[in-house]
Design a protein around this motif. Structure first.
Motif, mmCIF file in Angstrom:
data_model
loop_
_atom_site.group_PDB
_atom_site.id
_atom_site.type_symbol
_atom_site.label_atom_id
_atom_site.label_comp_id
_atom_site.label_asym_id
_atom_site.label_seq_id
_atom_site.Cartn_x
_atom_site.Cartn_y
_atom_site.Cartn_z
ATOM 1 N N GLN A 29 27.362 56.323 37.698
ATOM 2 C CA GLN A 29 27.864 55.738 36.449
ATOM 3 C C GLN A 29 29.268 56.257 36.158
ATOM 4 O OE1 GLN A 29 24.847 56.548 33.433
ATOM 5 N NE2 GLN A 29 24.552 54.350 33.195
ATOM 6 N N PRO A 30 30.170 55.348 35.695
ATOM 7 C CA PRO A 30 31.556 55.773 35.472
ATOM 8 C C PRO A 30 31.780 56.452 34.131
ATOM 9 C CG PRO A 30 31.339 53.429 35.057
ATOM 10 C CD PRO A 30 29.984 53.900 35.504
ATOM 11 N N LYS A 31 30.712 56.959 33.512
ATOM 12 C CA LYS A 31 30.911 57.630 32.230
ATOM 13 C C LYS A 31 31.771 58.870 32.381
ATOM 14 C CE LYS A 31 26.687 56.062 29.911
ATOM 15 N NZ LYS A 31 25.423 56.485 29.255
ATOM 16 N N LYS A 32 31.577 59.588 33.460
ATOM 17 C CA LYS A 32 32.375 60.788 33.678
ATOM 18 C C LYS A 32 33.824 60.457 33.996
ATOM 19 C CE LYS A 32 29.103 63.610 32.842
ATOM 20 N NZ LYS A 32 29.158 64.427 31.601
ATOM 21 N N SER A 35 44.175 58.149 40.724
ATOM 22 C CA SER A 35 43.602 56.821 40.954
ATOM 23 C C SER A 35 43.793 55.966 39.710
ATOM 24 C CB SER A 35 42.110 56.949 41.291
ATOM 25 O OG SER A 35 41.413 57.581 40.235
ATOM 26 N N HIS A 36 44.121 54.706 39.922
ATOM 27 C CA HIS A 36 44.472 53.827 38.823
ATOM 28 C C HIS A 36 43.238 53.188 38.202
ATOM 29 C CE1 HIS A 36 48.651 53.238 40.874
ATOM 30 N NE2 HIS A 36 48.427 54.467 40.473
ATOM 31 N N MET A 37 43.416 52.723 36.988
ATOM 32 C CA MET A 37 42.444 51.883 36.311
ATOM 33 C C MET A 37 42.901 50.434 36.459
ATOM 34 S SD MET A 37 39.988 53.681 34.976
ATOM 35 C CE MET A 37 39.349 52.550 33.773
ATOM 36 N N VAL A 38 42.148 49.665 37.229
ATOM 37 C CA VAL A 38 42.522 48.281 37.511
ATOM 38 C C VAL A 38 42.149 47.417 36.308
ATOM 39 C CG1 VAL A 38 42.233 46.354 39.110
ATOM 40 C CG2 VAL A 38 42.109 48.712 39.946
ATOM 41 N N ILE A 50 38.570 48.865 35.442
ATOM 42 C CA ILE A 50 37.763 48.970 36.660
ATOM 43 C C ILE A 50 38.231 50.199 37.435
ATOM 44 C CG2 ILE A 50 37.097 47.831 38.807
ATOM 45 C CD1 ILE A 50 37.636 45.174 37.437
ATOM 46 N N VAL A 51 37.275 51.056 37.769
ATOM 47 C CA VAL A 51 37.603 52.260 38.539
ATOM 48 C C VAL A 51 38.015 51.843 39.943
ATOM 49 C CG1 VAL A 51 36.766 54.491 39.337
ATOM 50 C CG2 VAL A 51 35.956 53.558 37.165
ATOM 51 N N GLU A 52 39.169 52.306 40.372
ATOM 52 C CA GLU A 52 39.730 51.857 41.649
ATOM 53 C C GLU A 52 38.873 52.308 42.832
ATOM 54 O OE1 GLU A 52 44.178 51.775 43.605
ATOM 55 O OE2 GLU A 52 43.482 53.610 42.636
ATOM 56 N N THR A 53 38.265 53.473 42.758
ATOM 57 C CA THR A 53 37.535 54.014 43.902
ATOM 58 C C THR A 53 36.139 53.425 44.048
ATOM 59 O OG1 THR A 53 36.858 55.859 42.486
ATOM 60 C CG2 THR A 53 38.797 56.181 43.884
ATOM 61 N N THR A 54 35.480 53.094 42.931
ATOM 62 C CA THR A 54 34.102 52.596 42.985
ATOM 63 C C THR A 54 33.974 51.117 42.653
ATOM 64 O OG1 THR A 54 33.693 53.226 40.676
ATOM 65 C CG2 THR A 54 33.243 54.876 42.383
#
Length: 516
Positions: A175-178, A210-213, A291-295
């Motif tokens: 989960q991208p909460k962290k 890492s960017h936030m798309v 959107i998290v770039e890595t996941t």
């Protein structure tokens, strides 16, 4: 500090907004927040009654939403109980078949499961089978059909439990909460002028490389209000425009950005001033999504600002600096602000002050003294030259007539002007009216005007206001003007109306009624 003063001037003062600093001023009582600073919504659901069964119907989401300690407890208990139950079933089969009594005594006896003598050996057999370890010492024989059926059920049940629990743990961990923990918001929001407009501003930043798309930001104003009908709306939500129409809400978040909300007549802060800010109660909820770039998963970060966290007349300190070959971000100054000169009035008050201080009256043409009527003329008679603006305004009435009537009126008007220009004088002494402005047109010889003489031999045409002037008065002034000059006999006064009103006054009653 000296560098800041050189950059921003001596009038600016840096203010440290770190909440760890203690002040001697009385602390305002902390009120309940709708959204905490860390983004947690301070809402609890109670008195659900029979609606709690809805949580069981969506069991997977319920398990994912649980806290980590409950997830681990459920994970351990599920596997432990499943293993014990399946081991007990293997022990029951061995007990019913009599494998436990013949174990190790009769070499000609074929048990259901070889080398299973008690419950611990049955438990070890299940673990070896479930984990596909297969040590080779315990195994199922072909003389046990009930064991084969139990083995198939064990394999299916184990796959379902593994998929369910391991899937929950994987979703919980991914989960991208962290990821939202590395998205920063300024501790305070500020109100100051930007590009000549009063704006509400706050700052956001990204600590990771890492960017936030497709990062997008939204703001909600949470404030209780009462409608004109008397309905009370607790915690009413109102949208704050942070550039939705211009695309400014779409962020390229590689460095800290200052988000700006322009306070105008469409803003809920239109009548907010520095004085009223101390008595207001509201909360601004900020939502940052991307959107998290890595996941590739959607992440949302939230925070809020109450009225005591909005600083009037402040601006954020710059955090970007140019180094050799790259830009450097100094996050130690991320939350700091400095004071700037800002009007303490609301935008509504500023607009009212501006409208009162700079009125826009209509231009009035000057009224020069007329040589025909003398410089000591009567106060009840207003005379002035008709300006071009008044002529154009009067001619607009003619354009509202039908095209045929416009051509008729323009043709007769041209004849009158041509006769006025070419002939000696036009008869007539009655003043015609153009709406509310009575006018008279007179041919005036240059010799009848003092000071003209031989310099301008041409004749002048003058339009005069004649506010209810009698014909006898005009004749007296003409005689007075003629006795003081040595020119030719006094010219007759000619009165015509301008385009539009002449045509309307001379129309038949039926056509005038149609024109209205």
């Amino acid at each position: 500090m000296s560098a800041i003063r050189r950059k921003f001037g001596e009038d600016y003062q840096m203010v440290n907004t770190n909440r760890t600093v203690t002040f001697s001023a009385p602390v305002k009582k902390k009120r309940q927040r709708f959204v905490e600073k860390n983004g947690r919504c301070n809402v609890q659901h109670g008195n659900l009654g029979g609606e709690t069964s809805r949580y069981i119907s969506d069991l997977f989401t319920t398990l994912v939403d649980l806290k980590w300690r409950w997830n681990l407890l459920i994970f351990i208990l599920t596997y432990t109980v499943a293993w014990l139950v399946m081991a007990f079933m293997w022990w029951v089969i061995a007990y019913i078949r009599g494998d436990l009594s013949h174990a190790g005594h009769d070499s000609s006896y074929t048990p259901c499961v070889a080398n299973v003598y008690n419950f611990p050996s049955a438990f070890l057999f299940f673990i070896e089978t479930e984990a596909t370890i297969g040590y080779g010492y315990r195994y199922i024989t072909e003389k046990c059909p009930e064991g084969i059926i139990l083995f198939l059920f064990q394999s299916l049940l184990g796959s379902i439990v593994d998929a369910f629990l391991i899937g929950c743990m994987f979703i919980k961990m991914s989960q991208p909460k962290k990821r939202a923990e590395t998205l920063m918001f300024s501790q305070d929001a500020v109100i100051s002028q930007r590009d000549g407009k009063l704006c509400l501003m706050f700052r956001v930043g990204n600590l990771r490389n890492s960017h936030m798309v497709s990062a997008q930001i939204r703001c909600k104003l949470i404030k209780s209000r009462q409608t004109p009908e008397g309905e009370f709306l607790p915690l009413d939500q109102c949208e704050l425009d942070v550039g939705f129409g211009t695309g400014a809400d779409q962020l390229f978040l590689v460095s800290p950005l200052t988000i700006c909300h322009e306070i105008n007549n469409n803003s809920p802060f239109f009548d907010l001033s520095q004085r009223s800010l101390t008595s207001e109660q509201f909360e601004i909820v900020v939502i940052l999504e991307g959107i998290v770039e890595t996941t590739g998963m959607t992440c949302q970060a939230r925070t809020s600002y109450t009225e005591d966290e909005v600083l009037w007349g402040h601006r954020f300190l710059p955090v970007m600096s140019l180094e050799e070959g790259f830009f450097r971000v100094d996050y130690s100054e991320f939350h700091n602000t400095f004071e700037v000169p800002t009007p303490p009035y609301s935008v509504k008050e500023q607009e009212e002050r501006l409208s009162l201080s700079s009125p826009n009256p209509l231009p009035v043409a000057p009224t020069p003294p007329s040589p025909l009527l003398g410089n000591g003329g009567r106060s009840s008679r207003r005379e002035r030259l008709l300006s071009a603006d008044n002529v154009e305004h009067t001619e607009e009435k003619a354009y509202r007539l039908p095209m045929k009537l416009q051509r008729m009126s323009s043709a007769r008007e041209d004849k009158l002007w041509k006769g006025l220009k070419m002939g000696p004088a036009l008869p007539g002494g009655k003043a015609s009216s153009t709406g509310d402005l009575p006018l008279s047109i007179q041919r005036v010889g240059s010799s009848s005007i003092p000071g003209v003489g031989q310099v301008h031999p041409e004749e002048l045409v003058q339009l005069l206001f004649t506010d209810d002037v009698e014909e006898g008065d005009l004749e007296k002034h003409r005689q007075a003007g003629g006795s003081n000059t040595c020119a030719a006999p006094a010219q007759a006064s000619v009165q015509i109306s301008l385009a539009g009103s002449w045509a309307e006054d001379n129309l038949p009653a039926k056509l005038r009624k149609m024109n209205r």
